[in-house]
Scaffold this motif. Structure first.
Motif, PDB file in Angstrom:
ATOM      1  N   LEU A  12     -88.793  70.159 130.444  1.00 48.70           N
ATOM      2  CA  LEU A  12     -88.113  69.453 129.360  1.00 48.70           C
ATOM      3  C   LEU A  12     -87.848  70.406 128.191  1.00 48.70           C
ATOM      4  O   LEU A  12     -86.742  70.413 127.620  1.00 48.70           O
ATOM      5  CB  LEU A  12     -88.971  68.280 128.906  1.00 48.70           C
ATOM      6  N   SER A  13     -88.838  71.208 127.829  1.00 48.60           N
ATOM      7  CA  SER A  13     -88.685  72.152 126.723  1.00 48.60           C
ATOM      8  C   SER A  13     -87.606  73.181 127.024  1.00 48.60           C
ATOM      9  O   SER A  13     -86.765  73.490 126.165  1.00 48.60           O
ATOM     10  CB  SER A  13     -90.013  72.859 126.438  1.00 48.60           C
ATOM     11  N   GLU A  14     -87.624  73.712 128.225  1.00 57.73           N
ATOM     12  CA  GLU A  14     -86.629  74.711 128.625  1.00 57.73           C
ATOM     13  C   GLU A  14     -85.224  74.121 128.549  1.00 57.73           C
ATOM     14  O   GLU A  14     -84.288  74.763 128.074  1.00 57.73           O
ATOM     15  CB  GLU A  14     -86.929  75.196 130.047  1.00 57.73           C
ATOM     16  N   PHE A  15     -85.083  72.898 129.035  1.00 52.47           N
ATOM     17  CA  PHE A  15     -83.775  72.231 128.986  1.00 52.47           C
ATOM     18  C   PHE A  15     -83.293  72.102 127.541  1.00 52.47           C
ATOM     19  O   PHE A  15     -82.142  72.424 127.214  1.00 52.47           O
ATOM     20  CB  PHE A  15     -83.883  70.845 129.636  1.00 52.47           C
ATOM     21  N   PHE A  16     -84.175  71.628 126.650  1.00 55.64           N
ATOM     22  CA  PHE A  16     -83.794  71.392 125.259  1.00 55.64           C
ATOM     23  C   PHE A  16     -83.407  72.697 124.565  1.00 55.64           C
ATOM     24  O   PHE A  16     -82.335  72.799 123.959  1.00 55.64           O
ATOM     25  CB  PHE A  16     -84.949  70.721 124.524  1.00 55.64           C
ATOM     26  N   TYR A  17     -84.278  73.689 124.668  1.00 58.87           N
ATOM     27  CA  TYR A  17     -84.021  74.955 123.981  1.00 58.87           C
ATOM     28  C   TYR A  17     -82.762  75.635 124.503  1.00 58.87           C
ATOM     29  O   TYR A  17     -81.964  76.198 123.737  1.00 58.87           O
ATOM     30  CB  TYR A  17     -85.216  75.894 124.129  1.00 58.87           C
ATOM     31  N   SER A  18     -82.572  75.609 125.816  1.00 60.61           N
ATOM     32  CA  SER A  18     -81.404  76.283 126.387  1.00 60.61           C
ATOM     33  C   SER A  18     -80.118  75.608 125.957  1.00 60.61           C
ATOM     34  O   SER A  18     -79.122  76.283 125.653  1.00 60.61           O
ATOM     35  CB  SER A  18     -81.509  76.326 127.921  1.00 60.61           C
ATOM     36  N   ARG A  19     -80.101  74.293 125.915  1.00 60.10           N
ATOM     37  CA  ARG A  19     -78.893  73.583 125.500  1.00 60.10           C
ATOM     38  C   ARG A  19     -78.577  73.844 124.029  1.00 60.10           C
ATOM     39  O   ARG A  19     -77.413  74.036 123.658  1.00 60.10           O
ATOM     40  CB  ARG A  19     -79.050  72.082 125.736  1.00 60.10           C
ATOM     41  N   VAL A  20     -79.607  73.824 123.194  1.00 63.22           N
ATOM     42  CA  VAL A  20     -79.375  74.093 121.775  1.00 63.22           C
ATOM     43  C   VAL A  20     -78.894  75.524 121.575  1.00 63.22           C
ATOM     44  O   VAL A  20     -78.003  75.795 120.766  1.00 63.22           O
ATOM     45  CB  VAL A  20     -80.658  73.820 120.959  1.00 63.22           C
ATOM     46  N   ALA A  21     -79.460  76.455 122.352  1.00 65.70           N
ATOM     47  CA  ALA A  21     -79.090  77.866 122.219  1.00 65.70           C
ATOM     48  C   ALA A  21     -77.635  78.104 122.615  1.00 65.70           C
ATOM     49  O   ALA A  21     -76.949  78.955 122.038  1.00 65.70           O
ATOM     50  CB  ALA A  21     -80.014  78.731 123.069  1.00 65.70           C
ATOM     51  N   ARG A  22     -77.139  77.351 123.599  1.00 65.47           N
ATOM     52  CA  ARG A  22     -75.740  77.536 124.021  1.00 65.47           C
ATOM     53  C   ARG A  22     -74.783  77.193 122.887  1.00 65.47           C
ATOM     54  O   ARG A  22     -73.736  77.830 122.738  1.00 65.47           O
ATOM     55  CB  ARG A  22     -75.434  76.652 125.222  1.00 65.47           C
ATOM     56  N   GLY A  23     -75.106  76.165 122.140  1.00 70.52           N
ATOM     57  CA  GLY A  23     -74.372  75.894 120.909  1.00 70.52           C
ATOM     58  C   GLY A  23     -73.013  75.263 121.042  1.00 70.52           C
ATOM     59  O   GLY A  23     -72.265  75.208 120.066  1.00 70.52           O
ATOM     60  N   THR A  24     -72.648  74.785 122.236  1.00 69.74           N
ATOM     61  CA  THR A  24     -71.379  74.056 122.334  1.00 69.74           C
ATOM     62  C   THR A  24     -71.596  72.609 121.942  1.00 69.74           C
ATOM     63  O   THR A  24     -72.722  72.090 121.973  1.00 69.74           O
ATOM     64  CB  THR A  24     -70.822  74.106 123.771  1.00 69.74           C
ATOM     65  N   TYR A  25     -70.500  71.935 121.574  1.00 70.70           N
ATOM     66  CA  TYR A  25     -70.626  70.528 121.214  1.00 70.70           C
ATOM     67  C   TYR A  25     -71.226  69.719 122.358  1.00 70.70           C
ATOM     68  O   TYR A  25     -72.068  68.854 122.149  1.00 70.70           O
ATOM     69  CB  TYR A  25     -69.260  69.958 120.832  1.00 70.70           C
ATOM     70  N   ASP A  26     -70.782  69.986 123.576  1.00 73.25           N
ATOM     71  CA  ASP A  26     -71.275  69.235 124.722  1.00 73.25           C
ATOM     72  C   ASP A  26     -72.781  69.430 124.889  1.00 73.25           C
ATOM     73  O   ASP A  26     -73.521  68.473 125.156  1.00 73.25           O
ATOM     74  CB  ASP A  26     -70.543  69.684 125.987  1.00 73.25           C
ATOM     75  N   ASP A  27     -73.233  70.672 124.724  1.00 74.20           N
ATOM     76  CA  ASP A  27     -74.669  70.947 124.867  1.00 74.20           C
ATOM     77  C   ASP A  27     -75.476  70.279 123.765  1.00 74.20           C
ATOM     78  O   ASP A  27     -76.572  69.762 124.005  1.00 74.20           O
ATOM     79  CB  ASP A  27     -74.923  72.459 124.852  1.00 74.20           C
ATOM     80  N   PHE A  28     -74.953  70.307 122.533  1.00 72.54           N
ATOM     81  CA  PHE A  28     -75.652  69.627 121.442  1.00 72.54           C
ATOM     82  C   PHE A  28     -75.781  68.129 121.727  1.00 72.54           C
ATOM     83  O   PHE A  28     -76.839  67.529 121.516  1.00 72.54           O
ATOM     84  CB  PHE A  28     -74.899  69.823 120.117  1.00 72.54           C
ATOM     85  N   ILE A  29     -74.711  67.521 122.192  1.00 68.64           N
ATOM     86  CA  ILE A  29     -74.741  66.081 122.455  1.00 68.64           C
ATOM     87  C   ILE A  29     -75.816  65.743 123.478  1.00 68.64           C
ATOM     88  O   ILE A  29     -76.613  64.815 123.297  1.00 68.64           O
ATOM     89  CB  ILE A  29     -73.358  65.588 122.943  1.00 68.64           C
ATOM     90  N   VAL A  30     -75.876  66.510 124.570  1.00 67.80           N
ATOM     91  CA  VAL A  30     -76.863  66.219 125.614  1.00 67.80           C
ATOM     92  C   VAL A  30     -78.279  66.458 125.099  1.00 67.80           C
ATOM     93  O   VAL A  30     -79.184  65.647 125.307  1.00 67.80           O
ATOM     94  CB  VAL A  30     -76.584  67.073 126.868  1.00 67.80           C
ATOM     95  N   ALA A  31     -78.503  67.589 124.421  1.00 65.09           N
ATOM     96  CA  ALA A  31     -79.847  67.919 123.926  1.00 65.09           C
ATOM     97  C   ALA A  31     -80.338  66.862 122.938  1.00 65.09           C
ATOM     98  O   ALA A  31     -81.479  66.393 123.020  1.00 65.09           O
ATOM     99  CB  ALA A  31     -79.843  69.299 123.270  1.00 65.09           C
ATOM    100  N   PHE A  32     -79.483  66.493 121.986  1.00 67.68           N
ATOM    101  CA  PHE A  32     -79.884  65.496 120.993  1.00 67.68           C
ATOM    102  C   PHE A  32     -80.112  64.128 121.640  1.00 67.68           C
ATOM    103  O   PHE A  32     -81.020  63.389 121.260  1.00 67.68           O
ATOM    104  CB  PHE A  32     -78.818  65.379 119.894  1.00 67.68           C
ATOM    105  N   SER A  33     -79.267  63.789 122.622  1.00 70.28           N
ATOM    106  CA  SER A  33     -79.422  62.507 123.315  1.00 70.28           C
ATOM    107  C   SER A  33     -80.755  62.438 124.044  1.00 70.28           C
ATOM    108  O   SER A  33     -81.442  61.405 124.032  1.00 70.28           O
ATOM    109  CB  SER A  33     -78.283  62.306 124.318  1.00 70.28           C
ATOM    110  N   VAL A  34     -81.114  63.540 124.707  1.00 73.07           N
ATOM    111  CA  VAL A  34     -82.389  63.586 125.430  1.00 73.07           C
ATOM    112  C   VAL A  34     -83.550  63.427 124.458  1.00 73.07           C
ATOM    113  O   VAL A  34     -84.479  62.647 124.684  1.00 73.07           O
ATOM    114  CB  VAL A  34     -82.516  64.907 126.212  1.00 73.07           C
ATOM    115  N   ALA A  35     -83.492  64.153 123.340  1.00 74.43           N
ATOM    116  CA  ALA A  35     -84.579  64.057 122.352  1.00 74.43           C
ATOM    117  C   ALA A  35     -84.705  62.635 121.812  1.00 74.43           C
ATOM    118  O   ALA A  35     -85.812  62.108 121.666  1.00 74.43           O
ATOM    119  CB  ALA A  35     -84.327  65.041 121.213  1.00 74.43           C
TER     120      ALA A  35
END
Length: 702
Positions: free
Chosen positions: A115-138
């Motif tokens: 879960l941590s790896e998923f969150f950090y990696s998505r935030v690090a990518r920094g695209t809008y799509d990645d932010f949406i998924v990471a924030f939704s999961v949190a």
């Protein structure tokens, strides 16, 4: 995909597929996607069950197999977490949340790492799509594993980076929404809430107060820069949570955080407008925001004084499906509006004062007068007038245990007002409380006691035949068990609260005024408790216990407790006679009524005559200034004088004469104006003086 599952497994009966292959097939279908929502939910449910059963020694399949959670590789984790995306339907997100929860429980530390790896990696990518998924999961997983998500949330620099991210010139409304959903969930965690207030308060204020007509049009279009209604609503909810939890001073001035520009009153007004909006999201945000804003006394008053709002709220609750977050929020809001402050004992008040002295920063704080009973009572009346009871009755039939606890808390508060009790009963309140008591889990002790106490209050002020009689299917005996629960001490309280005990006794007394179908179960189930309460150190509890005994004495089963000739019966008679000599008039009256019924029985008369002061106490009742007490006294004396059997009757005449009975009865005649009292006294005097015999015994109830 690397799963090794046969391609034709979809059409193979489950019982012919190995345990591992079932899991692999589910993961493969979920990763492939393209299914209808109901198919996706079905697969997520099945995977949840496999993970849950495999984590249980009791339910684990006996078939040798690799642990199911080990089959969930990195790609599978990303797929399942992807179903938490806010762009998925709420139904899919709900089922995916349960699946992720089951996986984290089964996988332990390795699941947390995934879960941590998923969150950090998505935030690090920094695209809008990645932010949406990471924030939704949190946002979705925060309530499930708050310690895990709060660690991610509070990781260095993360929250501080949100504000500049959100203030980008060409921002995404979906990213804003996903971020605010995450902040909303994070506000339930104290350190996260403080961080949100520190770094995001200005941005949240800006969203709520944003008015595009006040901004110039130089850069980009207003349509691109304006916040959506959903975003504005969510920001208002987050602000309300910050205001509700952090509006009071901290232990030291260095910890105090400056308040938001948008006041809690302005937010509550905004939420009231949102409640009448057509969108489900607006209604949901409105109710959630008000549930927190209404923790503030001044907001409670503003809301309760607006009858149109209250009717809209009750209407919204009626239209909201049970077991939904919106239902829980609406019920929480009603609880906030109606809850009375707990009454402190003198010892608790002293302890509170000592704590105030020990903490100088709080010593000057005074309780808000808007929480005083007079204000709460007005709020309760307003909520009742909005028609809340029938809606609560409906929700009580289908809600969760948590929602049911809120429902009974609301009814309990409303039942404190005597003039509302009859109407609550008419609208189904008794049926609601009896149903709640029967379905609340055994461990929900506080909710059960609240339910029983509310029931007691209503039954004090209503005619039992109106609640349980006629075509009403409710059996009267169903109310006895809840009432008996609150005769005993509350194990969660250090100091005994006598109010529930007192009100339960009053309700049982009212039930016992009907017939033996109510009296006998009370005697069989609760007599030891009632007997113990006759010796309470609380005057009001003693009085209520004696009044209950007075009504129970109409049953032969209760008479036997005092007149069966045994040692215990003799002891009980001693206590009852002592209570007839109590300093409290109401206690004397109830004890006198019980003795008047008891002395219809010759074995009871013998027990009284055997006691040194038995006749003295009965004659003292005849000397009372209150007509009711003299009535009870002369009935008892006449019953002694006319006891069946020559020996008993002669003994009674002798004892009454020896204790000055003739003069006492003559004095009673002079004081009395009631025709029945006069007739009984005259008959007793004739018996004492050797005149005309009475025709039999007389008795009087309470």
């Amino acid at each position: 995909m690397g799963f090794g599952a046969p391609s034709n497994l979809k059409d193979t009966p489950p019982e012919t597929v190995s345990y591992e292959d079932q899991a692999l097939l589910l993961l493969a279908r979920l990763m492939e996607g393209g299914q209808e929502d109901d198919e996706t939910c079905r697969d997520l449910n099945t995977l949840t069950k496999l993970l849950t059963d495999d984590s249980s020694d009791k339910n684990r399949s006996p078939e040798p197999h690799r642990p199911i959670h080990e089959l969930v590789d990195t790609d599978s984790v990303e797929t399942i977490l992807g179903y938490l995306d806010m762009r998925q339907s709420q139904t899919v997100r709900g089922h995916a949340t349960l699946t992720v929860s089951a996986y984290l429980k089964a996988a332990g530390d390795s699941g947390v790492e995934d879960l941590s790896e998923f969150f950090y990696s998505r935030v690090a990518r920094g695209t809008y799509d990645d932010f949406i998924v990471a924030f939704s999961v949190a946002a979705s997983i925060f309530p499930v594993v708050p310690d895990v998500i709060s660690t991610l949330f509070l990781s260095e620099g993360f929250i501080a980076s949100l504000r500049p991210l959100m203030k980008r010139k060409w921002k995404s409304k979906k990213v804003e929404q996903a971020c605010l959903e995450m902040l909303n969930a994070a506000c339930m965690h104290t350190p996260c809430r403080k961080a949100v207030k520190k770094y995001c308060l200005e941005w949240l204020d800006e969203i709520v107060q944003y008015n595009p007509t006040k901004h110039d049009h130089e850069e980009g279009s207003i349509q691109q820069r304006v916040h959506s209604d959903i975003v504005r609503n969510l920001a208002a909810v987050v602000l309300a949570k910050l205001q509700a939890f952090l509006s009071t001073p901290m232990a030291g001035p260095e910890e105090r955080i400056q308040p938001a520009t948008t006041t809690i009153e302005e937010l509550s007004d905004l939420f009231k407008v949102m409640l009448t909006a057509d969108s489900d999201s607006g209604r949901k945000s409105s109710i959630e925001g008000l549930a927190y804003a209404s923790l503030q006394p001044k907001v409670k008053e503003r809301l309760a004084s607006d009858q149109i709002f209250l009717k809209n709220l009750v209407k919204a609750l009626g239209e909201t499906p049970p077991k939904s977050p919106t239902t829980y929020g609406a019920l929480s809001l009603l609880v906030n509006l109606t809850t009375y402050l707990s009454t402190l004992t003198e010892e608790q008040k002293r302890m509170t004062q000592l704590k105030a002295y020990a903490n100088a920063s709080k010593s000057s704080e005074k309780p808000d007068p808007l929480n005083d009973d007079e204000y709460v009572t007005k709020r309760c009346q307003a909520v009742f007038q909005a028609g809340v009871i029938p809606i609560l009755v409906t929700h009580s039939q289908h809600g969760s245990a948590a929602s049911l606890s809120l429902v009974v808390s609301i009814v309990f508060s409303l039942s404190k007002i005597p003039k509302l009790r009859g109407q609550i009963a008419q609208q189904g309140g008794v049926k609601l409380l009896l149903h709640a008591f029967s379905v609340l889990p055994a461990e929900a002790t506080t909710a059960q006691r609240t339910t029983a106490h509310g029931l007691a209050r209503i039954l004090i002020s209503t005619n039992p035949s109106h609640v349980f009689g006629g075509s009403n299917p409710l059996p009267l005996i169903s109310a006895i068990r809840p009432l008996l629960l609150i005769l005993a001490d509350d194990p969660t309280f250090e100091h005994r609260d006598n109010l529930p005990v007192f009100e339960s006794l009053l309700a049982l007394t009212n039930l016992a005024s009907t017939d033996d179908t109510a009296r006998n179960p009370i005697i069989r189930l609760a007599f030891p408790q009632i007997e113990e309460l006759l010796l309470s150190n609380n005057k009001m509890v003693i009085r209520a216990a004696v009044e209950l005994i007075c009504n129970l004495m109409q049953s032969p089963e209760c008479v036997a407790k005092f007149a069966d000739g045994g040692k215990q019966a003799s002891h009980r008679m001693h206590i009852l006679l002592a209570l007839a000599d109590s300093e409290d008039l109401a206690t004397r009256r109830a004890a006198g009524g019980a003795l008047a019924s008891l002395t219809e029985w010759d074995t009871a008369i013998n027990a009284i005559l055997k006691r040194d002061r038995g006749v003295v106490i009965l004659l003292a009742l005849c000397k009372e200034n209150e007509e009711e007490l003299r009535h009870r006294g002369v009935v008892c004396i006449l019953n002694l004088l006319t006891a069946p059997g020559k020996e008993a009757g002669e003994w009674g005449v002798k004892k009454v004469k020896d204790e000055g009975g003739v003069d006492t009865l003559k004095e009673c005649l002079k004081k009395s104006r009631n025709q029945e009292v006069l007739e009984i006294t005259v008959e007793a005097l004739k018996k004492l003086l050797g005149g005309q015999d009475s025709s039999g015994t007389l008795a009087i109830g309470r």
